[in-house]
Design a protein around this motif. Sequence first.
Motif, short mmCIF file in Angstrom:
data_model
loop_
_atom_site.label_atom_id
_atom_site.label_comp_id
_atom_site.label_asym_id
_atom_site.label_seq_id
_atom_site.Cartn_x
_atom_site.Cartn_y
_atom_site.Cartn_z
N LEU A 118 0.84 -1.13 -0.08
CA LEU A 118 -0.02 -0.26 -0.06
C LEU A 118 0.76 1.42 -0.05
O LEU A 118 2.06 1.25 -0.13
N SER A 119 0.29 2.28 0.15
CA SER A 119 0.78 3.68 -0.12
C SER A 119 1.88 4.08 0.73
O SER A 119 2.97 4.38 0.23
N SER A 129 -7.39 2.06 -6.53
CA SER A 129 -7.40 2.66 -5.35
C SER A 129 -7.49 4.11 -5.83
O SER A 129 -7.23 4.45 -7.08
N ILE A 130 -8.20 4.91 -4.89
CA ILE A 130 -8.14 6.54 -5.13
C ILE A 130 -6.83 7.01 -5.30
O ILE A 130 -6.71 8.01 -5.43
N TRP A 167 -4.70 13.22 -2.60
CA TRP A 167 -5.48 12.35 -2.89
C TRP A 167 -6.87 13.14 -2.89
O TRP A 167 -7.06 14.18 -2.07
N TYR A 221 2.87 3.39 -5.02
CA TYR A 221 1.58 2.69 -4.95
C TYR A 221 0.62 3.20 -6.10
O TYR A 221 0.05 2.55 -6.99
N TYR A 232 -10.75 1.42 -4.82
CA TYR A 232 -11.18 1.47 -3.50
C TYR A 232 -10.86 2.74 -2.68
O TYR A 232 -9.58 3.05 -2.90
N PRO A 233 -11.83 3.16 -1.94
CA PRO A 233 -11.19 4.37 -1.05
C PRO A 233 -10.58 3.79 0.18
O PRO A 233 -10.33 2.42 0.35
N GLY A 234 -10.57 4.40 1.43
CA GLY A 234 -9.82 3.67 2.69
C GLY A 234 -11.00 2.88 3.14
O GLY A 234 -12.14 3.19 3.33
N GLY A 248 -1.18 1.58 4.88
CA GLY A 248 -1.85 2.52 3.99
C GLY A 248 -1.74 3.94 4.76
O GLY A 248 -1.58 3.98 5.87
N THR A 249 -2.21 4.89 4.12
CA THR A 249 -2.39 6.29 4.52
C THR A 249 -3.79 6.50 5.26
O THR A 249 -3.73 7.31 6.04
N THR A 250 -4.86 5.66 4.78
CA THR A 250 -6.21 5.72 5.41
C THR A 250 -6.40 4.89 6.81
O THR A 250 -7.36 4.88 7.22
C1 AKB Z 1 -4.01 3.32 1.30
O1 AKB Z 1 -4.15 4.29 2.10
O2 AKB Z 1 -2.92 3.10 0.84
C2 AKB Z 1 -4.96 2.30 0.97
C3 AKB Z 1 -5.73 2.85 -0.38
C4 AKB Z 1 -6.53 4.18 -0.16
O3 AKB Z 1 -5.69 2.35 -1.28
N1 AKB Z 1 -6.10 2.08 1.91
#
Ligand code: AKB
Length: 321
Positions: free
Chosen positions: A78-79, A117-118, A278, A142, A169-171, A182-184
């Motif tokens: 992930l990010s 992903s977003i 984002w 990512y 996908y969002p968070g 991830g960032t979320t």
């Molecule tokens: C992330 O935060 O990297 C993931 C995503 C938004 O794809 N949860």
Amino acid sequence: MPKVLIIGACGQIGSELTYKLREIHGNDAVIASDISYNNLDVVNSGIFEIVDAQDYSSVKICVEKYQIDTIYLMAAMLSATGEKYPMKAWDLNMNSLFHVLNLAKEGFIKQIFWPSSIAVFGPTTPTLNTPQHTTMEPTTVYGITKQVGERWCEYYFKNYGVDVRSLRYPGIISWKTMPGGGTTDYAVEIYHQAILDGHYQSFLSENTELPMMFMDDAIDATIKLMQAPSEAITIRSSYNLAAISFTPKEISEAIKKHISNFEISYEPDFRQQIANSWPKSIDDSSARTDWNWNHKYDLEKMTSEMINQLRKKYQNSKINS
Ligand code: AKB
């Protein structure tokens, strides 16, 4: 009746997809796999195989052993972790996708789900109600892998007829399995810390708004997309998907309605910059029109469910320890 392989079944979304798909198709029709046995609930819930998503033969052996026709490829870096290990993120996210796309092209499998992903969007994308088709200049590794992956999915569909389907996908917020890297992720950690400590230190600033979704809605969307008739799918890169948007301050206020002495503090780190690049909200009208997508959870409903389930979980683990 499909015969399904989930790659990355021990992860946050992979684990819940495994449980849901087993409910729908039966235990023997759904093979869970991952690179290690790091989620014993999943490992013990049915057939489980060690599969290395980066190794074509490892995936192919499993596909042939169980005569798999559908793959959900949930393994990814992930990010936030991707920024620490850019080349590893590139290798994992791209190699695994090519392996399943090529298995479909060669006729071994019939259908693929691959999550985008977003993160495909970037600082030059309109941030409010981000359209399906718009400027996309992602600034994370990512995000780059997801954007390139989307182009390859569409290419394999158009040139080789591969039935690959995808969602941006969002968070995703859930209580069964923790997200990783991830960032979320803050929007999951905050519920655990609210119950365990009554306090959470957020790595994003108080007014950082991001698109989010409760796990049940994400699983529902994924299954709806995969069950839709092929002619209903008008987007073969990846569908925008949305439910709710909120900030750390707003989620903390929702938690305070259940835990009145809950406190939040803010110490933004490197993930703030990722979040700033984002969108804040997403226009997912194509998904709603093409295959009747509808979300069920708003911030309040999700918060009640998260707090009730996590209270039970921590209560049970106290009793069992
Ligand atoms: C992330 O935060 O990297 C993931 C995503 C938004 O794809 N949860």
